[in-house]
Structures are given as structure tokens and as C-alpha cells.
Design an enzyme around this catalytic site. Structure first.
Site, PDB file in Angstrom:
ATOM      1  N   HIS A 258      -6.091 -29.916 -52.486  1.00  0.00           N
ATOM      2  CA  HIS A 258      -7.565 -30.011 -52.333  1.00  0.00           C
ATOM      3  C   HIS A 258      -7.954 -29.298 -51.039  1.00  0.00           C
ATOM      4  O   HIS A 258      -7.588 -28.148 -50.834  1.00  0.00           O
ATOM      5  CB  HIS A 258      -7.925 -31.508 -52.379  1.00  0.00           C
ATOM      6  CG  HIS A 258      -9.384 -31.834 -52.481  1.00  0.00           C
ATOM      7  ND1 HIS A 258     -10.358 -30.927 -52.826  1.00  0.00           N
ATOM      8  CD2 HIS A 258     -10.059 -33.018 -52.297  1.00  0.00           C
ATOM      9  CE1 HIS A 258     -11.539 -31.523 -52.840  1.00  0.00           C
ATOM     10  NE2 HIS A 258     -11.387 -32.787 -52.519  1.00  0.00           N
ATOM     11  N   HIS A 297      -8.310 -23.386 -60.054  1.00  0.00           N
ATOM     12  CA  HIS A 297      -9.301 -24.460 -59.934  1.00  0.00           C
ATOM     13  C   HIS A 297      -9.396 -25.205 -61.248  1.00  0.00           C
ATOM     14  O   HIS A 297      -9.284 -24.602 -62.313  1.00  0.00           O
ATOM     15  CB  HIS A 297     -10.672 -23.882 -59.567  1.00  0.00           C
ATOM     16  CG  HIS A 297     -11.595 -24.885 -58.988  1.00  0.00           C
ATOM     17  ND1 HIS A 297     -12.350 -25.736 -59.770  1.00  0.00           N
ATOM     18  CD2 HIS A 297     -11.871 -25.201 -57.697  1.00  0.00           C
ATOM     19  CE1 HIS A 297     -13.065 -26.516 -58.974  1.00  0.00           C
ATOM     20  NE2 HIS A 297     -12.788 -26.219 -57.715  1.00  0.00           N
ATOM     21  N   ASP A 353     -11.038 -22.110 -50.749  1.00  0.00           N
ATOM     22  CA  ASP A 353     -10.117 -22.222 -49.617  1.00  0.00           C
ATOM     23  C   ASP A 353      -9.396 -20.921 -49.276  1.00  0.00           C
ATOM     24  O   ASP A 353      -8.697 -20.860 -48.275  1.00  0.00           O
ATOM     25  CB  ASP A 353      -9.079 -23.323 -49.897  1.00  0.00           C
ATOM     26  CG  ASP A 353      -9.698 -24.705 -49.867  1.00  0.00           C
ATOM     27  OD1 ASP A 353     -10.589 -24.921 -49.037  1.00  0.00           O
ATOM     28  OD2 ASP A 353      -9.296 -25.566 -50.674  1.00  0.00           O
TER      29      ASP A 353
HETATM   30  C1  SDX Z   1     -10.528 -27.431 -53.669  1.00  0.00           C
HETATM   31  O1  SDX Z   1     -12.237 -29.951 -57.588  1.00  0.00           O
HETATM   32  C2  SDX Z   1     -12.931 -29.273 -56.716  1.00  0.00           C
HETATM   33  O2  SDX Z   1     -14.055 -28.948 -56.913  1.00  0.00           O
HETATM   34  C3  SDX Z   1     -12.177 -28.928 -55.440  1.00  0.00           C
HETATM   35  C4  SDX Z   1     -12.860 -27.973 -54.459  1.00  0.00           C
HETATM   36  C5  SDX Z   1     -14.077 -28.653 -53.807  1.00  0.00           C
HETATM   37  O3  SDX Z   1     -14.958 -27.930 -53.354  1.00  0.00           O
HETATM   38  O4  SDX Z   1     -14.093 -29.874 -53.711  1.00  0.00           O
HETATM   39  O5  SDX Z   1     -13.265 -26.774 -55.097  1.00  0.00           O
HETATM   40  C6  SDX Z   1     -11.953 -27.614 -53.260  1.00  0.00           C
HETATM   41  O6  SDX Z   1      -9.795 -28.400 -53.674  1.00  0.00           O
HETATM   42  C7  SDX Z   1     -10.035 -26.070 -54.106  1.00  0.00           C
HETATM   43  C8  SDX Z   1      -8.576 -26.076 -54.591  1.00  0.00           C
HETATM   44  C9  SDX Z   1      -7.636 -25.956 -53.416  1.00  0.00           C
HETATM   45  N1  SDX Z   1      -6.218 -26.049 -53.824  1.00  0.00           N
HETATM   46  C10 SDX Z   1      -5.417 -24.979 -53.904  1.00  0.00           C
HETATM   47  O7  SDX Z   1      -5.822 -23.857 -53.667  1.00  0.00           O
HETATM   48  C11 SDX Z   1      -3.980 -25.294 -54.232  1.00  0.00           C
HETATM   49  C12 SDX Z   1      -3.450 -24.311 -55.250  1.00  0.00           C
HETATM   50  N2  SDX Z   1      -4.091 -24.505 -56.505  1.00  0.00           N
HETATM   51  C13 SDX Z   1      -3.549 -25.338 -57.459  1.00  0.00           C
HETATM   52  O8  SDX Z   1      -2.442 -26.092 -57.237  1.00  0.00           O
HETATM   53  C14 SDX Z   1      -4.407 -25.685 -58.668  1.00  0.00           C
HETATM   54  O9  SDX Z   1      -5.017 -24.542 -59.164  1.00  0.00           O
HETATM   55  C15 SDX Z   1      -5.437 -26.808 -58.476  1.00  0.00           C
HETATM   56  C16 SDX Z   1      -4.825 -28.039 -57.841  1.00  0.00           C
HETATM   57  C17 SDX Z   1      -6.605 -26.339 -57.619  1.00  0.00           C
HETATM   58  C18 SDX Z   1      -5.988 -27.185 -59.865  1.00  0.00           C
HETATM   59  O10 SDX Z   1      -4.979 -27.779 -60.564  1.00  0.00           O
HETATM   60  P1  SDX Z   1      -5.034 -28.183 -62.114  1.00  0.00           P
HETATM   61  O11 SDX Z   1      -6.370 -28.041 -62.677  1.00  0.00           O
HETATM   62  O12 SDX Z   1      -4.354 -29.486 -62.227  1.00  0.00           O
HETATM   63  O13 SDX Z   1      -4.128 -27.055 -62.778  1.00  0.00           O
HETATM   64  P2  SDX Z   1      -2.567 -27.041 -62.926  1.00  0.00           P
HETATM   65  O14 SDX Z   1      -1.910 -27.267 -61.637  1.00  0.00           O
HETATM   66  O15 SDX Z   1      -2.208 -27.958 -64.056  1.00  0.00           O
HETATM   67  O16 SDX Z   1      -2.324 -25.544 -63.358  1.00  0.00           O
HETATM   68  C19 SDX Z   1      -2.576 -25.050 -64.677  1.00  0.00           C
HETATM   69  C20 SDX Z   1      -1.741 -23.807 -64.850  1.00  0.00           C
HETATM   70  C21 SDX Z   1      -0.258 -24.070 -64.573  1.00  0.00           C
HETATM   71  O17 SDX Z   1       0.486 -23.124 -65.330  1.00  0.00           O
HETATM   72  P3  SDX Z   1       1.222 -23.565 -66.680  1.00  0.00           P
HETATM   73  O18 SDX Z   1       2.145 -24.667 -66.321  1.00  0.00           O
HETATM   74  O19 SDX Z   1       0.114 -23.996 -67.621  1.00  0.00           O
HETATM   75  O20 SDX Z   1       1.913 -22.297 -67.130  1.00  0.00           O
HETATM   76  O21 SDX Z   1      -2.131 -22.817 -63.913  1.00  0.00           O
HETATM   77  C22 SDX Z   1      -1.060 -22.567 -62.995  1.00  0.00           C
HETATM   78  C23 SDX Z   1      -0.120 -23.756 -63.118  1.00  0.00           C
HETATM   79  O22 SDX Z   1       1.171 -23.425 -62.745  1.00  0.00           O
HETATM   80  N3  SDX Z   1      -1.650 -22.521 -61.653  1.00  0.00           N
HETATM   81  C24 SDX Z   1      -1.136 -21.869 -60.618  1.00  0.00           C
HETATM   82  C25 SDX Z   1      -2.028 -22.061 -59.566  1.00  0.00           C
HETATM   83  N4  SDX Z   1      -3.053 -22.832 -59.971  1.00  0.00           N
HETATM   84  C26 SDX Z   1      -2.812 -23.111 -61.262  1.00  0.00           C
HETATM   85  N5  SDX Z   1      -0.033 -21.154 -60.487  1.00  0.00           N
HETATM   86  C27 SDX Z   1       0.228 -20.630 -59.266  1.00  0.00           C
HETATM   87  N6  SDX Z   1      -0.595 -20.776 -58.212  1.00  0.00           N
HETATM   88  C28 SDX Z   1      -1.718 -21.494 -58.330  1.00  0.00           C
HETATM   89  N7  SDX Z   1      -2.519 -21.671 -57.284  1.00  0.00           N
END
Ligand code: SDX
Length: 416
Positions: A258, A297, A353
Site C-alpha cells: 500500500h 493496482h 507510488d
Molecule cells: C496504493 O487501493 C488503493 O487505492 C491504494 C492506493 C491508494 O491511493 O490508496 O492507490 C495506494 O496502495 C498503490 C499500490 C502500491 N503498491 C505497490 O506498488 C506494490 C506493488 N504492487 C502490487 O503488489 C499489486 O499490484 C497491488 C498490491 C497494488 C494490487 O494487488 P492485487 O490487486 O491483489 O493483485 P495481485 O497481487 O493479485 O496481482 C495480480 C497479477 C499477479 O499475476 P498472476 O499471478 O495473475 O500471473 O498481477 C501481477 C501478480 O503477480 N502483479 C504484479 C504486480 N502487480 C500485480 N507483478 C509484478 N509486479 C507488480 N507490481
């Protein structure tokens, strides 16, 4: 009463409960309580709807963010943090008199009670992660407020305004103490954003830097049912007090999935070192199945509109700062690689971020302070949504599908 008598009572209660169970099984289908409940489970509550709101809307398909009907691009251009906070809290833009009264209230609360400084100077508070220092001292603000337990809407509203003002002051003081500097009084002649920069860096910002911080505070202020907002709302739905609920929000924002991602992005960019290493670094991250910080996201399946604003603003900063110029070149390269390889297929794009930390770094702010700045902004969204929900409060209480054993027998320890 002896222990045997206590155990007799437990056995009697179990018999009554078993009878109730038999009655329930024999009851007509319409009134029978079934378990397990027929439901589908989405990990991470994906797709679940928690409540109705009029505060803000995240259009994840088109990459659009709206506060009370106002587009985030329009607010970034014309508004400031004070006005946007008012909009989130009260559902309309303030007129001149309302703005003046709100601004005066925020300024009136800006200074911290002196006891907070004793806590801030404690070794552990000074050396902990600044988000930990922030939730400890936010909790302490609650402890010092004799009316904190009054959970009437009017009192919670007043605390909300106090916290919108004071979380920024706490962030400013935490930043100074981490650098071994003495605390500084907030400057009441400055607007909210300018004062935050002043407290964190020790110098009064110019007009452009103030505008950049205002934009950052506006764009982070609210974002739907994100994890920290939901956490804060869940805490408050039990009629806990506003301080405790905000502490809950801060603890959730801290994590790297997050708000904590903005800090981690900077470490990644520094680890990459130069733009030509970005491709190799990303290949390795994929092989190790690592999540790339600042990308992806739950709601946006398009480029995050906030990243669309922050990216070009970092470019502007990069022109006058060689360190930012190098980090920005790496970031742009990574952005292009990931959008190319993941954009179409997986809908993974930069999120808020990814570029925000470079803006703060360009202001001379320490990397560990990036997530606290996020909190200094999101406090408006947390409190606005808590207050909206409190008007027709109902305890948040979802269920889990139990997949474990149901008939395990208690065996005394010497017989196991
Ligand atoms: C914020 O919710 C909000 O609105 C949050 C926010 C706010 O203003 O409040 O916008 C602020 O929290 C932004 C997010 C910051 N976090 C990150 O940048 C961390 C990296 N991102 C992720 O770990 C991920 O994208 C999340 C946590 C943001 C979202 O996670 P989800 O929706 O649970 O998605 P997931 O982890 O299940 O991923 C789905 C697929 C997977 O691949 P498959 O297994 O289906 O093949 O997408 C891939 C993931 O591996 N994936 C990524 C990725 N994000 C998703 N792969 C590599 N790098 C990434 N960053």
C-alpha cells in the site's frame, strides 16, 4: 464454587446448545440456519462492496479519479490541500468565508501539545520507522484529549479537523528529530503544504515547491475503499474513537503493498543505478517472482491518473537537479519496459507510488518520510469517510468460510 462445579455448568450449557442445534436442523428450510453459507470467496475481498459513498470515485477502467464530482486533474491545477479537505469533508467547495474559517481552524490546531515532544524525543520513537513514530504519537494525541471518548458525530468532526492539521505537524517534527535537529514551531503564516515542507526541510519553500506539495497532498487525499481507509472505517464502525481509528489507518498504510511502496520504489531505483541496467534488473525481478514496487493496482486497469501528473512534474524537477535527472531516467525506462511487457496483457501500469517519491526527493526529503507524507494527506480521506459512514453506522463484520475440522475431540495432554 469449585472447579468441578464450574465444569458441570459448562457440560449443562453444552447440552442446551446441542438441543438448540437439533431444533435448528429439524426446523423448516426457510428459518433454518445453514453452515457453511453458500458464498463465493474472493481473496483480498476483491470485488466486495463495503458501503455507499458520495465522497470519491475511482474509475479504474478509464484511469480517472473524482472527489465529490471534481476531477483530480482540475483540483491539482486550481485547488490546494485545505480547500480539497473541506470538499471531501463537507461535500461542496467552500465559499470565501467558509474557506477562511476552515483555514483558521486548521492553523489554530497546528501546534502540538508540549507532552508530544517528550514522546517524540524517546529513543525508540526517534529511531523507529517514521510510520511507527507517527501512529504512536497520533495515539498519544488521543490520550491527551480529554474528550477523545466522546464519539458523537460533532465531536468526531472536530477531532477530524484537528488531526488533518496535526498529522502534518507530527510528520514535520518526526522528520527533524530523525535528522538529529531540534523540533521547530510550525509557521502559522504559511499555508498547509508550505508549512509541511518548511518543517521537514528547515527552509521556506518557493511558490513552485509549495504548489508541488499541494498537488501531492491533493492527489493522495482520498482513493475509494483502499486498505487503510477500510481499516480506519472498520475500527470506527465499532464506535471506537477517531484517534484510534486513524491509528489503525496509519498502520495499514505503512505496508509496502500500500502506501509503503513509495519508499521502496526509491530504493529500487537506487539499486538499479543507471537506466541501461533497468532491463536486466526487471528480468531478474520477474525470475524471482518479485512484485515491482509502484506498479499494479486492484482497481486501475489503466495508467493511474496520479502517476500521469507526477511523472511530468518529476521531469520538470529533473531539469534542475542532476540526481533526480538520473533517477527519473531510470524510472522512465522501467515505466516503458513494464508498460510494454505487462500493460496490454496484465493491465499493470505505474501507480501513484511510482513517481511521487521522486518529487519529495527533489525537495530534499529523506526517503523514509515518503509514506508519512502520504498519511498527512490521506488523513482527509480517512476522516471524511469515517464521518460519512458514522451518520448511519453499522458494525463491519464479514465472515470467513471455515475449511477446518469440526468434530475434534479434546484429549488430555498426557494422552496425546
Ligand atoms: C496504493 O487501493 C488503493 O487505492 C491504494 C492506493 C491508494 O491511493 O490508496 O492507490 C495506494 O496502495 C498503490 C499500490 C502500491 N503498491 C505497490 O506498488 C506494490 C506493488 N504492487 C502490487 O503488489 C499489486 O499490484 C497491488 C498490491 C497494488 C494490487 O494487488 P492485487 O490487486 O491483489 O493483485 P495481485 O497481487 O493479485 O496481482 C495480480 C497479477 C499477479 O499475476 P498472476 O499471478 O495473475 O500471473 O498481477 C501481477 C501478480 O503477480 N502483479 C504484479 C504486480 N502487480 C500485480 N507483478 C509484478 N509486479 C507488480 N507490481
Amino acid at each position: 464454587m469449585s472447579v468441578n462445579e464450574i465444569n458441570d455448568k459448562i457440560r449443562e450449557a453444552a447440552k442446551v446448545a446441542a438441543q438448540y442445534h437439533t431444533d435448528n436442523v429439524g426446523a423448516p428450510a426457510a428459518t433454518r440456519l445453514e453452515w457453511p453459507v453458500a458464498v463465493s470467496v474472493n481473496k483480498g475481498l476483491e470485488g466486495a462492496i463495503a458501503c455507499e459513498t458520495k465522497i470519491g470515485y475511482v474509475d479504474g477502467v478509464n484511469g480517472r479519479l473524482v472527489y465529490r464530482g471534481h476531477d483530480s486533474f482540475e483540483l491539482s491545477e486550481h485547488s490546494n490541500f485545505e480547500e480539497t479537505s473541506y470538499l471531501l469533508l463537507y461535500g461542496k467547495m467552500p465559499n470565501a468565508a467558509e474557506y477562511k474559517a476552515f483555514d483558521e481552524k486548521l492553523k489554530g490546531y497546528r501546534k502540538l501539545p508540549h507532552e508530544i515532544y517528550d514522546a517524540l524525543k524517546l529513543g525508540a520513537v526517534k529511531t523507529a520507522h517514521p510510520m511507527t513514530s507517527l501512529y504512536i504519537t497520533t495515539g498519544m494525541l488521543g490520550a491527551l484529549d480529554q474528550k477523545s471518548e466522546d464519539v458523537s458525530w460533532q465531536n468526531q468532526e472536530e477531532i477530524a479537523i484537528r488531526l488533518i492539521s496535526r498529522i502534518s505537524t507530527l510528520v514535520g517534527e518526526i522528520a527533524r528529530l530523525r535528522k538529529g535537529l531540534e523540533p521547530v514551531e510550525p509557521d502559522l503564516s504559511l499555508g498547509h503544504a508550505a508549512n509541511l515542507v518548511y518543517m521537514m526541510t528547515g527552509s521556506k519553500p518557493d511558490e513552485a515547491t509549495t504548489k508541488l506539495m499541494d498537488i501531492a497532498l491533493i492527489l493522495h487525499a482520498d482513493h475509494g475503499m483502499n486498505a487503510s481507509t477500510f481499516t480506519a472505517m472498520v475500527a470506527n464502525s465499532s464506535l471506537s474513537d477517531m484517534y484510534s481509528s486513524v491509528v489503525a489507518g496509519i498502520t495499514s498504510l505503512k505496508g509496502s503493498l500500500h502506501g509503503g511502496a513509495n519508499e521502496k520504489v526509491l530504493y529500487d531505483l537506487e539499486e538499479i543505478g543507471t537506466p541501461d541496467k533497468a532491463e536486466e534488473w526487471f528480468k531478474k525481478a520477474r525470475e524471482e517472482k518479485r512484485k515491482v514496487m509502484g506498479f499494479g493496482h486492484r482497481v486501475y486497469k489503466a495508467y493511474d491518473p496520479r502517476a500521469r501528473i507526477f511523472g511530468p512534474l518529476v521531469e520538470f524537477m529533473a531539469r534542475r537537479n542532476p540526481e533526480i535527472n538520473n533517477l527519473y531516467s531510470i524510472a522512465k525506462k522501467l515505466d516503458a519496459i513494464i508498460c510494454e511487457q505487462f500493460g496490454k496483457e496484465k493491465k499493470i501500469f505505474p501507480n501513484v507510488d511510482f513517481y511521487s517519491g521522486l518529487i519529495y526527493r527533489g525537495m530534499g526529503i529523506e526517503t523514509a518520510m515518503f509514506t508519512p507524507i502520504f498519511a498527512a494527506s490521506r488523513i482527509s480521506g480517512w476522516t471524511a469517510r469515517i464521518l460519512e459512514y458514522l451518520k448511519e453506522n453499522r458494525l463491519f463484520r464479514p465472515r470467513a468460510v471455515y475449511t477446518g475440522e469440526t468434530k475434534a475431540e479434546y484429549i488430555p495432554i498426557d494422552k496425546r
